[in-house]
Design an enzyme around this catalytic site. Sequence first.
Site, mmCIF file in Angstrom:
data_model
loop_
_atom_site.group_PDB
_atom_site.id
_atom_site.type_symbol
_atom_site.label_atom_id
_atom_site.label_comp_id
_atom_site.label_asym_id
_atom_site.label_seq_id
_atom_site.Cartn_x
_atom_site.Cartn_y
_atom_site.Cartn_z
ATOM 1 N N SER A 126 -10.371 -2.968 -1.542
ATOM 2 C CA SER A 126 -9.467 -2.423 -0.536
ATOM 3 C C SER A 126 -8.058 -2.275 -1.124
ATOM 4 C CB SER A 126 -9.482 -3.304 0.710
ATOM 5 O OG SER A 126 -8.813 -2.687 1.784
ATOM 6 N N GLY A 130 -6.523 -7.029 2.013
ATOM 7 C CA GLY A 130 -5.735 -7.508 3.144
ATOM 8 C C GLY A 130 -4.429 -6.776 3.348
#
Length: 605
Positions: A205, A122
């Site tokens: 990520s 995120g």
Amino acid sequence: MLVSILLLCSLLYEFQTLKIINTSYGKLRGMAEWSDDANHKFTFKSVPFAKPPIGNLRFAPPQKLDHWDGILDASVYSAACMSNSTLTTQSYVNEDCLYINIFTSEKCLKSKCSVIVYFHGGAYNTESATMFSDRFILDRYVHEDVIFVIPAVRLGVFGQLYFGPNAYLTENLFMFDAILALDFVHNEISNFGGDPEKVTIMGHSSGGTLVEALGFSSMVDPELKLFQQMIMLSSTGMFGFDDLVIDNSFTIVEKLGCFNGTKEERNTVNVAETLDCMRHIDGYEILRVQQKMELMDQLSFKYLLRGAPFMLLNGNIADLKKNTSPRNAIFGTTEHEFFDVTEKYLYITVTFLDYENPVAVARNYDGRLMKNMETMITGDSAAIFVSTATCAAAMANAGADVFLFETRQSYSVHVSDMQYFIGNHCAHNRTIDIDILDSFYSKLLTNFTKHGKPSPGWDPVDPGRMNYLELKVDSKARSGPVMLEGYHAKDVSFWVGEMTEFDQNVSKMRHSEGLPPERQDTKSQRQYWNFIVYQNFDAKNQQKLVDSTHFIINTTDQAIIFRTDISILYQWWFYLIIAVCAMTIGLVILSFKKSRNGEITPLLS
């Protein structure tokens, strides 16, 4: 009598669905899920690992817990951290969010299990530690005798506010949160049935980049006490620049009325007074202003800086990789990662290597990308592939067993593999092949966590061959995962070779022009000249560089880049236009003067 029986049954049910354990700080009451095989599963949510970062602790490094009295309820999730904005999936957010969620079992409580600590993605600005499926975690990890832990860290401005080196505010506050969470796991996980000497940290990520930074750092845990293994999935590999974060930080404190000095006065700001002002503003108001900055000004807090606590400020990534302690690791990517070619933050996309001129490198690459979209990948994808390759090779060279893979099942992009390891972003049209891959993907991760190897036939990376596993199932062709060699060799060669040479040539040219040696994308410096190359640069043949100048202005929106070819100054028509403009302006001024004296000239009539 009936009421008494019902009350007794209710109490017995509640007793059976609750589980109480002791920690060093006090007792916790979690939820139990009873199983026919007696290996009951337990969830302990909202377990505090730090004091609430509120009041005077807002924008301060996380503080260790105090003891509590009585039994603390750990049956439901706490609020998510104050994550951004329009992209967040969370409806319940609060500053008091430094909690950890632990999933365990009866078997683990009796025999000590391996542990995964998962850091969510995120961009350090969205998502949360409370957004994942309990059912998926219990079935895929706890059922396989692996304890799964998800800590929260502060997001957005609450974890990234920074004004430069000072005694009151450190960079990367959220990373300090992550380290304290790992310290809590190290000291307390045995109370939940975990083995503190078998801890694997895992991230996707930006969470993967956080894991890389923690695992490669020679400053965080060089003796492998807090964690011993790593799993990095689609790690972005990118780091922010301190001046960008500083600029954003001053922008938000100005908008909130906590600083009203000039740009020059930023260097002498009283950080203590500014922080005191920010600590007296309602947290939701800070979040509202951050949202507005993101939507209206295109300014975001989403960067991990090269600095404390994992490396020296603005240190080299190459040194980080070179000086690491060996940890067994898994690196995984997807086939495409990103397709977006409209990247707005070009100077960030190339921070996976130590370029001295990241703006020039990024714009040169972008120019090539626009001309060769069928054969080139975006800068974001390149960052993931090249960073993964170089990190995998570095950890293997340090002496660790490293396992590399790429998911190429169907349409494999940045989040498509999350369905296999955390239960999010599931495909709408499931196929038999996706189901087959789903049946063993997470098993590879649990095998690695418990045994240090994901599968018997999967050989560790040889940096000379860069061998990797292609995860792809084709039931019609009766084919499955295969080992291949040369992981993204073309991309790695291009960025480590040709683009690095391009960067070095830009540095030489800047030096020959007498330009300052500092990094050329300094946002706090409002005007500077940047000599870069756009056309036909061939690093192998050393073709002549084509000079062009760029005047860069920092606005409240973003850096706006205007291109001006200096050869225009040598065109005859350029001077003719200047002369005509000057004559026209002179006539207008003369006409204006005469009209004020009561005369109407033919020019104005």
